[in-house]
Enzyme design. Structure first.
Site, PDB file in Angstrom:
ATOM      1  N   LYS A  72      58.650  76.006  64.226  1.00 25.59           N
ATOM      2  CA  LYS A  72      57.855  76.639  65.269  1.00 25.59           C
ATOM      3  C   LYS A  72      58.790  77.172  66.348  1.00 25.59           C
ATOM      4  CE  LYS A  72      53.923  75.671  68.350  1.00 25.59           C
ATOM      5  NZ  LYS A  72      52.939  74.648  68.741  1.00 25.59           N
TER       6      LYS A  72
ATOM      7  N   GLY B 165      49.253  80.299  70.496  1.00 23.55           N
ATOM      8  CA  GLY B 165      49.311  80.762  71.867  1.00 23.55           C
ATOM      9  C   GLY B 165      50.718  80.801  72.437  1.00 23.55           C
ATOM     10  N   MET B 166      51.565  79.861  72.021  1.00 20.04           N
ATOM     11  CA  MET B 166      52.905  79.786  72.590  1.00 20.04           C
ATOM     12  C   MET B 166      54.006  80.127  71.598  1.00 20.04           C
ATOM     13  SD  MET B 166      52.887  76.441  75.056  1.00 20.04           S
ATOM     14  CE  MET B 166      54.616  76.738  75.462  1.00 20.04           C
ATOM     15  N   GLY B 167      53.719  80.091  70.313  1.00 21.22           N
ATOM     16  CA  GLY B 167      54.804  80.293  69.370  1.00 21.22           C
ATOM     17  C   GLY B 167      54.368  80.834  68.028  1.00 21.22           C
TER      18      GLY B 167
ATOM     19  N   LEU C 133      54.330  81.885  58.600  1.00 20.67           N
ATOM     20  CA  LEU C 133      53.118  81.158  58.241  1.00 20.67           C
ATOM     21  C   LEU C 133      51.962  81.419  59.194  1.00 20.67           C
ATOM     22  CD1 LEU C 133      54.695  77.704  57.275  1.00 20.67           C
ATOM     23  CD2 LEU C 133      54.121  79.623  55.776  1.00 20.67           C
ATOM     24  N   GLY C 134      52.262  81.769  60.439  1.00 19.32           N
ATOM     25  CA  GLY C 134      51.193  81.997  61.402  1.00 19.32           C
ATOM     26  C   GLY C 134      51.734  82.065  62.811  1.00 19.32           C
TER      27      GLY C 134
ATOM     28  N   ASP D   8      43.602  70.003  73.479  1.00 20.60           N
ATOM     29  CA  ASP D   8      43.271  71.303  72.871  1.00 20.60           C
ATOM     30  C   ASP D   8      42.830  71.117  71.419  1.00 20.60           C
ATOM     31  OD1 ASP D   8      42.889  74.036  72.888  1.00 20.60           O
ATOM     32  OD2 ASP D   8      44.949  74.501  72.315  1.00 20.60           O
TER      33      ASP D   8
ATOM     34  N   VAL E  11      55.092  80.300  63.678  1.00 23.39           N
ATOM     35  CA  VAL E  11      55.481  79.269  62.726  1.00 23.39           C
ATOM     36  C   VAL E  11      56.002  79.934  61.454  1.00 23.39           C
ATOM     37  CG1 VAL E  11      54.744  77.245  61.423  1.00 23.39           C
ATOM     38  CG2 VAL E  11      53.744  77.707  63.672  1.00 23.39           C
TER      39      VAL E  11
END
Length: 526
Positions: free
Chosen positions: A44, A25-27, A21-22, A138, A29
């Site tokens: 995620k 910055g850290m993971g 799905l996308g 964020d 999905v």
């Protein structure tokens, strides 16, 4: 055909990964489907490289702890957590259908009222998060998702700050300035302890962007963006989009105050203010035009007929208006003709042109009497003459010598710095026959201002210590690499091209060095 994703059809706990799905910055999905009951979820996974860092694994799992503290429909819950067979941590979350506010803004699918209503939802969720002791840190359109049902939810608490008083959690962060530069509050950039006010500031930036189509400080480099947040005023939103209600503009500018104490006191207060402003938009600016069925027919109601004015009276009024307009035109024409006649009758006095050579000769003669006085009085004229000589490609030593003699007294750097590289080469060639003059040119300097956030950083160039920021002084006309050093912050360098034809200002933002106590959660608002 695209490259096959090796994670597709692999398992994450009880869920099979069926589509990507996308990524963030850290993971990454993925869409997951439960192997037995078929329920669909979002999964995620921590990036493979990040999964090797124990501190980043803890940060990743901190998101689950953060969101599960909050009971609110605008916060996506973490259903489960675990590790894949390859050892990568994952979170299982509610699967949403819709689009992020970032995507909707880019596609132009958000009206003013819709954007305001979405932010009312976001602020309501933030109020619940803050009440549960969680700061997002964020907030940005990419982390705000509008479902097909019209509900806007807050995603990605990956850098959230817990404000609990329970057992301390210690994590190692990459620095205290956590967040995305375009949406960071000034105190967040400076690495100060985070409070709920940083989310209010970010909400103001997001609302500004959704309504204006751009961010308040939209430079391409992060350094300029952060300096904008620290010291520049944002443009008034209505200057970019006049349809924005004044009450909404005032609320945005209040949220973007540099001083946290001057912002809305809470997400709840900002939500209520925006809701009131949105109600005004919904009732006026977004009003539907009346249908033909709702327009009364006056002919059907004799008592509602408006009196018809006399046709003769109407013609008389129109004629009077036309006559008055004709009179105004004649008066204006007569005034212009009178001014033109006076100008034609007055003798034209041509201003004598001052030859370049004569100007230099005069300056050369007077400089021996009063160098400072001549420089101050003739500096602008000498500059103009010098540039005229450059344009004519005349580089005789006499003119150059006169120029150096006069302008070195005040601001030689301004002229030399304005030359093109080709002109500088020609000037240096002409000066080869006069080493002493060339040495004067080589020593030309210009004023430079160097600032850092926070201030107090030691600065040096080529190992030579200049002092501490904020610093101002003369530097040679050249490209300089400035080194910054300050205890507790990462050392860094920045370049500045010192020129004489413009102000020379260098501003940098220092980032805190890695330290374990940056995310100690033992005290509120730390």
């Amino acid at each position: 055909m695209g490259r096959h994703d090796p994670l597709i059809d692999t398992m994450a706990g009880n869920y099979r990964l069926v589509a990507r799905l996308g990524a963030g910055g850290m993971g990454e999905v993925y869409k997951g489907v439960h192997g037995q009951i078929g329920s669909k979820v979002a999964i995620k996974l921590l990036h493979a490289m990040a999964a090797r860092d124990n501190s980043l694994q803890q940060r990743f799992l901190l998101e689950a702890k953060a969101v599960n503290r909050i009971e609110h429909p605008g916060i996506v819950k973490v259903i489960d957590a675990g590790r894949t067979d390859g050892g990568r941590p994952f979170l299982v979350m509610e699967l949403l259908e819709g689009a992020s506010l970032h995507e909707l803004r880019k596609e132009g699918k958000l009206t003013i009222s819709e954007a305001c209503r979405s932010m009312v939802d976001v602020l309501d969720a933030l109020a619940a998060a803050h009440a549960a002791g969680v700061i997002h840190r964020d907030l940005k359109p990419a982390n705000l998702f509008r479902t097909r049902e019209g509900r806007t939810v807050v995603l990605d608490f990956g850098v959230a700050k817990l404000m609990a008083n329970d057992a301390p959690v210690r994590l190692t962060m990459t620095g205290s300035a956590v967040g995305t530069p375009h949406y960071m509050a000034p105190e967040q950039i400076r690495g100060e302890p985070a409070t709920p006010s940083v989310d209010i500031y970010a909400a103001g930036v997001v609302l500004f962007e959704l309504l204006c189509g751009r961010r308040p400080f939209d430079n391409t480099d992060d350094e300029s963006v952060m300096v904008g947040h620290l010291e520049r005023r944002p443009p008034p939103p209505r200057a970019l989009e006049p349809a924005i209600p004044i009450a909404v503009q005032d609320l945005i500018l209040a949220a973007l105050q540099k001083d946290p104490a001057k912002r809305p006191r809470s997400a709840l207060a900002m939500r209520d203010a925006l809701r009131a402003a949105t109600d005004g938009v919904a009732s006026s600016a977004v009003r539907e035009p009346p249908s033909s069925a709702s327009i009364p027919t006056l002919a059907a109601t004799p008592s509602a007929k408006a009196p018809r004015p006399s046709r003769l009276r109407t013609l008389a009024l129109v004629g009077a208006a036309l006559f008055a307009l004709l009179g105004v035109i004649l008066i204006v024409y007569a005034a212009k003709r009178s001014r033109a006649d006076r100008a034609a009758s007055e003798p034209t006095v041509a201003k004598p042109a001052v030859p370049v050579d004569a100007l230099f000769a005069t300056c050369a003669q007077l400089v021996t009497i009063d160098p400072v006085g001549v420089a101050d009085a003739q500096h602008a004229a000498v500059q103009a003459a010098f540039f005229q000589r450059c344009a004519e490609d005349r580089w005789d030593v006499a003119v150059i010598h006169c120029f150096v003699t006069v302008t070195t007294v005040v601001d030689l750097a301004r002229c030399i710095g304005a030359l093109t590289p080709d002109q500088r080469d020609r000037l240096e060639s002409a000066l080869d026959v006069k080493p002493k003059i060339a040495e004067s040119i080589g020593d030309a300097k210009s004023m430079v201002s160097i600032q850092s956030y926070p201030s107090g950083a030691a600065i040096s160039i080529d190992g030579v210590q200049l002092g501490k920021t904020p610093w101002a002084g003369q530097l040679p006309l050249a490209n300089a690499i400035v080194e910054f050093a300050m205890p507790g912050y990462k050392p860094r360098s920045a370049s500045i091209n010192v020129r004489g034809d413009r102000p020379n200002v260098l501003k940098v933002v220092l980032i805190r060095a890695r330290r374990a106590e940056d995310t100690e959660l033992s005290s509120p608002y730390r």
